[in-house]
Design an enzyme around this catalytic site. Structure first.
Site, mmCIF file in Angstrom:
data_model
loop_
_atom_site.group_PDB
_atom_site.id
_atom_site.type_symbol
_atom_site.label_atom_id
_atom_site.label_comp_id
_atom_site.label_asym_id
_atom_site.label_seq_id
_atom_site.Cartn_x
_atom_site.Cartn_y
_atom_site.Cartn_z
ATOM 1 N N LYS A 52 0.669 -1.264 0.015
ATOM 2 C CA LYS A 52 -0.118 -0.176 -0.086
ATOM 3 C C LYS A 52 0.891 1.218 0.082
ATOM 4 C CE LYS A 52 -3.741 -2.580 2.040
ATOM 5 N NZ LYS A 52 -4.385 -2.843 3.384
ATOM 6 N N GLN A 96 -4.799 -1.413 9.602
ATOM 7 C CA GLN A 96 -4.447 -2.814 9.098
ATOM 8 C C GLN A 96 -5.089 -3.611 9.821
ATOM 9 O OE1 GLN A 96 -3.861 -3.326 6.092
ATOM 10 N NE2 GLN A 96 -3.937 -5.765 6.365
ATOM 11 N N ASP A 119 -11.239 2.782 4.305
ATOM 12 C CA ASP A 119 -11.438 1.465 4.091
ATOM 13 C C ASP A 119 -12.989 1.228 4.056
ATOM 14 O OD1 ASP A 119 -9.689 -0.749 3.958
ATOM 15 O OD2 ASP A 119 -8.830 -0.513 5.800
HETATM 16 N N1 GUN Z 1 -6.939 -7.207 6.623
HETATM 17 C C1 GUN Z 1 -7.117 -8.013 5.684
HETATM 18 N N2 GUN Z 1 -7.916 -7.107 4.574
HETATM 19 C C2 GUN Z 1 -7.974 -5.861 4.721
HETATM 20 C C3 GUN Z 1 -8.378 -4.596 4.249
HETATM 21 O O1 GUN Z 1 -8.848 -4.742 3.282
HETATM 22 N N3 GUN Z 1 -8.255 -3.647 4.969
HETATM 23 C C4 GUN Z 1 -7.518 -3.763 6.169
HETATM 24 N N4 GUN Z 1 -7.263 -2.353 6.740
HETATM 25 N N5 GUN Z 1 -7.323 -4.657 6.760
HETATM 26 C C5 GUN Z 1 -7.119 -5.812 6.098
#
Ligand code: GUN
Length: 285
Positions: A52, A96, A119
């Site tokens: 990211k 995350q 998100d």
């Molecule tokens: N953990 C697994 N997939 C994701 C996601 O799309 N966003 C976040 N923040 N954590 C995750």
């Protein structure tokens, strides 16, 4: 069988975003900013966060990663989120997941300012999605919808079967499909006779995290398959939830793993962050 190539589509989207960022910087003087919180040492989470961050660099965003120890307190995380909420250089906040067991995840996600919730996990944005209103939509299902758009796959009236009912993937995926006038079924760990449901699917979307969950006897001819699973096989390779080798023969379209939904998730994070930055710039005028 045609592959739904998320790798190339995500590259195309990134280029468009990079151009938009350049224009936006000139017109507003603002550099879009993303803050990421990574708690603990989980290698998969660290790898996702690393990807990211690199993507942010490629399109010209400012990004900062707050790395925190596994034994962090609820209070410290909450204070960090408040700081991000109040920082005008930060347009998007991403926590995350998963968080360690001592942390109240719901409370953390509810603390993120809804207008920085790139998100789409805050109940405010979840509510907006389920009512069909504009807001922030979780990146993985949003990326799947972009794939449908790119390949001109019409969803209206289609039987869509979503396997997996997580807050991150399955539930928002189902909401998006429903908003697009599909008929939607959601299957999950307690579903009796999964095959009975999957055989009915015009479009089958699977995000569970179980290797070879979907085999060729479970799908009808010419099905469209979206494999949202990411698993590490015994040989070290990344694989999805679908037995690709055998199932792909029966598909009209299928996403590969890797190179399908994964890169689209990151592209949608960029898209959401730019959307947040544009909205914040407008509210400053
Ligand atoms: N953990 C697994 N997939 C994701 C996601 O799309 N966003 C976040 N923040 N954590 C995750």
């Amino acid at each position: 069988m045609q592959l739904l190539d998320g790798k190339s589509l995500s590259k195309k989207i990134e280029l468009t975003i990079a151009d938009e960022v350049k224009e936006f910087k000139v017109s507003s003087g603002v550099v879009p900013g993303l803050a990421v919180m990574l708690v603990g040492q989980d290698p998969a989470s660290a790898a996702y966060v690393g990807m990211k961050k690199k993507a942010c660099d490629r399109v010209g965003f400012y990004s900062v990663t707050h790395e925190m120890p596994e034994d962090i307190s609820q209070e410290t995380i909450e204070n960090t989120i408040s700081m991000m909420n109040n920082n005008p250089s930060i347009d998007g906040i991403l926590i995350q997941l998963p968080l360690p067991p001592q942390i109240d995840e719901t409370k953390i996600l509810e603390l993120v300012a809804p207008n920085k919730d790139v998100d789409g996990f805050h109940p405010f944005n979840v509510g907006r999605l389920t009512t069909g209103l504009d807001g922030f939509v979780p990146c993985t299902p949003l990326g799947v919808m972009e794939l449908f758009k790119e390949y001109d796959i019409d969803l209206k009236g289609k039987n869509c079967v979503v396997v997996g009912a997580s807050n991150i993937v399955g539930k928002p995926m189902a909401a998006l499909l429903l908003n697009a006038d599909a008929t939607v079924e959601i299957c999950h760990i307690f579903t009796d006779d999964l095959k009975k449901h999957t055989l009915d699917a015009d479009i089958l979307l699977v995000g569970v995290g179980a290797i070879n969950l979907i085999t060729d006897d479970m799908v009808k001819q010419d099905v469209i398959i979206i494999d949202i699973g990411i698993n590490r096989a015994d040989n070290g390779k990344l694989v999805g939830d679908v037995d690709f080798k055998n199932v792909s023969n029966k598909c009209s379209y299928i996403t590969p793993v890797p190179g399908g939904v994964g890169p689209m998730t990151i592209a949608m994070l960029l898209k959401n962050t730019l959307k947040a930055a544009k909205a914040h710039a407008k509210s400053r005028i």
